[in-house]
Design a protein around this motif. Structure first.
Motif, PDB file in Angstrom:
ATOM      1  N   MET A   1       0.840  -1.204   0.000  1.00 24.54           N
ATOM      2  CA  MET A   1       0.000   0.000   0.000  1.00 24.54           C
ATOM      3  C   MET A   1       0.873   1.251   0.000  1.00 24.54           C
ATOM      4  SD  MET A   1      -2.962  -0.976   2.758  1.00 24.54           S
ATOM      5  CE  MET A   1      -3.749   0.596   2.597  1.00 24.54           C
ATOM      6  N   TYR A   2       0.396   2.282  -0.678  1.00 23.41           N
ATOM      7  CA  TYR A   2       1.026   3.605  -0.643  1.00 23.41           C
ATOM      8  C   TYR A   2      -0.067   4.610  -0.295  1.00 23.41           C
ATOM      9  CZ  TYR A   2       4.981   1.388  -2.910  1.00 23.41           C
ATOM     10  OH  TYR A   2       6.050   0.571  -3.188  1.00 23.41           O
ATOM     11  N   VAL A   3       0.214   5.487   0.662  1.00 19.72           N
ATOM     12  CA  VAL A   3      -0.792   6.439   1.146  1.00 19.72           C
ATOM     13  C   VAL A   3      -0.262   7.861   0.968  1.00 19.72           C
ATOM     14  CG1 VAL A   3      -2.173   7.191   3.118  1.00 19.72           C
ATOM     15  CG2 VAL A   3      -1.575   4.766   2.873  1.00 19.72           C
TER      16      VAL A   3
ATOM     17  N   HIS B   1       2.333   7.263  -8.264  1.00 19.12           N
ATOM     18  CA  HIS B   1       3.512   6.959  -9.085  1.00 19.12           C
ATOM     19  C   HIS B   1       4.410   5.915  -8.416  1.00 19.12           C
ATOM     20  CE1 HIS B   1       3.293  10.782 -11.833  1.00 19.12           C
ATOM     21  NE2 HIS B   1       2.158  10.130 -11.737  1.00 19.12           N
ATOM     22  N   GLN B   2       4.520   5.979  -7.087  1.00 19.60           N
ATOM     23  CA  GLN B   2       5.290   4.943  -6.385  1.00 19.60           C
ATOM     24  C   GLN B   2       4.659   3.570  -6.614  1.00 19.60           C
ATOM     25  OE1 GLN B   2       8.266   5.346  -4.793  1.00 19.60           O
ATOM     26  NE2 GLN B   2       8.121   7.425  -5.573  1.00 19.60           N
TER      27      GLN B   2
ATOM     28  N   VAL C   1       0.830   7.180   9.352  1.00 26.59           N
ATOM     29  CA  VAL C   1      -0.474   6.754   8.839  1.00 26.59           C
ATOM     30  C   VAL C   1      -0.367   5.621   7.813  1.00 26.59           C
ATOM     31  CG1 VAL C   1      -1.609   8.922   9.370  1.00 26.59           C
ATOM     32  CG2 VAL C   1      -0.556   8.633   7.114  1.00 26.59           C
ATOM     33  N   GLY C   2       0.850   5.314   7.356  1.00 32.23           N
ATOM     34  CA  GLY C   2       1.012   4.140   6.485  1.00 32.23           C
ATOM     35  C   GLY C   2       0.581   2.889   7.227  1.00 32.23           C
ATOM     36  N   ALA C   3       1.166   2.699   8.402  1.00 34.12           N
ATOM     37  CA  ALA C   3       0.807   1.531   9.225  1.00 34.12           C
ATOM     38  C   ALA C   3      -0.639   1.620   9.707  1.00 34.12           C
ATOM     39  CB  ALA C   3       1.752   1.434  10.419  1.00 34.12           C
TER      40      ALA C   3
ATOM     41  N   THR D   1       3.433   2.488   2.889  1.00 30.44           N
ATOM     42  CA  THR D   1       4.307   3.662   2.901  1.00 30.44           C
ATOM     43  C   THR D   1       3.504   4.926   2.729  1.00 30.44           C
ATOM     44  OG1 THR D   1       5.946   2.281   1.784  1.00 30.44           O
ATOM     45  CG2 THR D   1       6.372   4.647   1.820  1.00 30.44           C
ATOM     46  N   ARG D   2       3.756   5.922   3.592  1.00 29.64           N
ATOM     47  CA  ARG D   2       3.096   7.219   3.459  1.00 29.64           C
ATOM     48  C   ARG D   2       4.033   8.160   2.679  1.00 29.64           C
ATOM     49  NH1 ARG D   2       3.050  11.794   7.493  1.00 29.64           N
ATOM     50  NH2 ARG D   2       2.347  13.559   6.253  1.00 29.64           N
ATOM     51  N   ILE D   3       3.438   8.911   1.736  1.00 25.09           N
ATOM     52  CA  ILE D   3       4.198   9.804   0.860  1.00 25.09           C
ATOM     53  C   ILE D   3       3.719  11.228   1.096  1.00 25.09           C
ATOM     54  CG2 ILE D   3       4.831  10.306  -1.543  1.00 25.09           C
ATOM     55  CD1 ILE D   3       5.456   7.461  -1.077  1.00 25.09           C
ATOM     56  N   GLU D   4       4.646  12.179   1.215  1.00 28.17           N
ATOM     57  CA  GLU D   4       4.275  13.591   1.413  1.00 28.17           C
ATOM     58  C   GLU D   4       4.958  14.488   0.399  1.00 28.17           C
ATOM     59  OE1 GLU D   4       4.324  17.596   2.350  1.00 28.17           O
ATOM     60  OE2 GLU D   4       6.136  16.521   2.891  1.00 28.17           O
TER      61      GLU D   4
END
Ligand SMILES: [Zn+2]
Lengths: 390, 134
Positions: A49-51, A97-98, A65-67, A83-86
């Motif tokens: 997952m990617y958030v 994109h990830q 917030v990924g977990a 994984t959380r992306i900012e």
């Protein structure tokens, strides 16, 4: 290197708006589950997952917030990577994109990409203060520049250069509210008049309240898989044709020309090249109208119009549903709403809906290729995605 | 804002110190340790450079909605100022009637209070811009 083709096989989105009765984890899971059901998955097939999320740490005092989202989606016992992306306003697209790169590379098969932001647990003033941190905190925000006033300075210069009139800029809000009135998930579903935009309370001159996207809660999610597996899950897979990402100076004042976002041009060029397409091939586009003026810059920087032509195009209705290039059929950030980290994923949900032919009253006829354009800060991060009917 | 974070920037905030690339001569504000034009060849060659403080308005906006710590100033003017050295800076425009501001207007830096740490806390000073007579 041999890369796999990637398909979107599931989409989900919450209602956008002031969702006082729903928490961050509730909206995140609601969008995620809808996307998983849409892709006919049970859940156990999910590999990663990617958030996308900008500022849960300041909006709801919750980092990590990924977990969190993986846990409350019932994935904790599967121990999948999450994984959380900012990247401020571009967080959602960068998460997408990830996910695309993870599937294309063969690292993962089934990937869920989510975007979520819960902005209304804090006051509107506090929310705007948090949004200002997408600009240069030390040399813009502290000097008195708000995020709206940075865009107001773009508009001031853009009008002075003769690229558009104040009325043409305001017309972007009228058009996007009209589109929002056709989208049951939109925060605002009532058409507005040009006079309403021009006479609304001033935020940063010349921009009024109706030139600015609202503060919103909301979440969106998509499911990705390799194209070769897509027909196992859906009859209408949508293919990722091209992606591009670019960055620029954090502060607006450090650019030679503030009436263009060079990062948009670079990101678009990468996406067009990967897809083997040109601007005239795009049937429908979602652009980052965080402010009305931003939509005009986007339409020019993405190559749809020459500089100084986008304002006229909006005025003459070319960018309405039924026009030659329908822009922001969802209502855009302006009317659908702008829960920051969710926005980039929500744009993908809209384009997939259009390409599947499921957009009902706002359907663009014969839409086969669509684009999403997502911006963080004042053009400091830009992500462009091109999707097509498989 | 934490005192230490502010204190580190005092040369730039009080006296408009930026950087000049010893390799290509380009001027930057605030301080940079790498010239984006010269990159590696500029490392160790970035010199401290004080701007004259004089310039002209490149763009501006009258701000009506502001965060709490700036609310007492509303409405106030924020501008991007193009300094005579060519580099641009963001700051507030003061001592001027908002109606009379225009792109191209000559301004110069003045030292003003730009914030504080609450009623009994440290006061932060820094530059704003005021019009200069022609
Ligand atoms: Zn240099």
């Amino acid at each position: 290197m041999m890369m796999r083709e990637v398909a979107v096989i599931g989409i989900g989105i919450t209602k956008f708006g002031e969702l006082w009765d729903y928490s961050f984890r509730q909206i995140g899971i609601q969008a995620g589950l809808e996307a998983v059901y849409d892709a006919n998955l049970s859940g156990s097939e999910i590999d990663a997952m990617y958030v996308g999320n900008m500022s849960s740490g300041r909006f709801i005092d919750q980092h990590h917030v990924g977990a969190l989202i993986a846990d409350y989606s019932g994935m904790a016992s599967n121990h999948i990577p999450s994984t959380r992306i900012e990247a401020a306003g571009a967080s959602g697209s960068l998460a997408l994109h990830q996910g695309v790169m993870a599937v294309a590379s063969g690292t993962h098969d089934i990937v869920v990409v989510g975007g979520a932001e819960k902005m209304t647990d804090v006051s509107e003033e506090a929310s705007n203060f948090i949004l200002n941190s997408a600009a240069d905190q030390q040399w813009e925000s502290l000097m008195g520049a708000t995020f709206a006033s940075l865009h107001a300075m773009i508009a001031c210069r853009y009008i002075r250069e003769g690229y558009a009139t104040r009325e043409q800029i305001a017309q972007v809000a009228v058009k996007n509210h009209l589109h929002g009135s056709l989208n049951p998930k939109a925060q605002f579903q009532k058409p507005i008049r040009l006079e309403t935009v021009l006479r609304a309370s001033m935020v940063a001159e010349p921009l009024t309240m109706f030139d600015c996207s609202p503060i919103s809660d909301g979440a969106a999610a998509v499911v990705l898989c390799p194209m070769e597996m897509a027909h196992e899950y859906t009859d209408k897979p949508i293919k990722v044709l091209g992606i591009g990402q670019a960055s620029d100076t954090l502060a607006l004042y450090q650019r030679d020309d503030i009436c263009t976002f060079p990062a948009t041009k670079v990101a678009a060029q990468k996406a067009y090249e990967m897809a083997g397409l040109e601007p005239r091939d795009i049937d429908v586009v979602e652009v980052n109208d965080d402010y009305t003026i931003s939509e005009l810059l986007a339409l020019e920087d993405l190559g749809f119009y020459q500089r100084g032509e986008a304002g006229k195009a909006v005025e003459f209705g070319e960018t309405e549903i039924g026009g030659s290039l329908p822009v922001n059929t969802s209502g855009g950030l302006k009317a659908r709403g702008n829960p920051i980290g969710a926005t980039g994923v929500a744009q993908i949900v809209e384009i997939v809906t259009q390409l599947r032919g499921d957009a009902e009253r706002r359907q663009v006829k014969e839409a086969e290729i669509g684009m999403a354009h997502n911006v963080g800060g004042t053009g400091s991060t830009v992500a462009v995605t091109i999707l097509g009917v498989a | 804002m934490p005192v230490a974070r502010f204190w580190r920037d005092i040369p730039s905030r009080y006296n408009l110190y930026g950087s000049r690339c010893g390799s290509c001569g380009k001027i930057y504000f605030p301080t940079r340790h790498i010239c984006p034009e010269c990159r590696r060849s500029s490392i160790g060659r970035m010199e401290s450079y004080r701007l004259s403080g004089k310039g002209k308005v490149y763009s501006y906006s009258v701000v009506h909605e502001a965060p709490p710590q700036l609310a007492v100033l509303k409405p106030y003017v924020v501008a991007i100022v193009e300094m005579d050295e060519g580099v641009r800076v963001t700051g507030q425009l003061v001592d001027v009637d908002a109606e009379k501001i225009d792109i191209g207007m000559r301004v110069e830096a003045v030292l003003r209070k730009i914030g504080d740490e609450g009623p009994s806390g440290v006061i932060h000073y820094g530059f704003k811009f005021a019009p200069v007579p022609d």
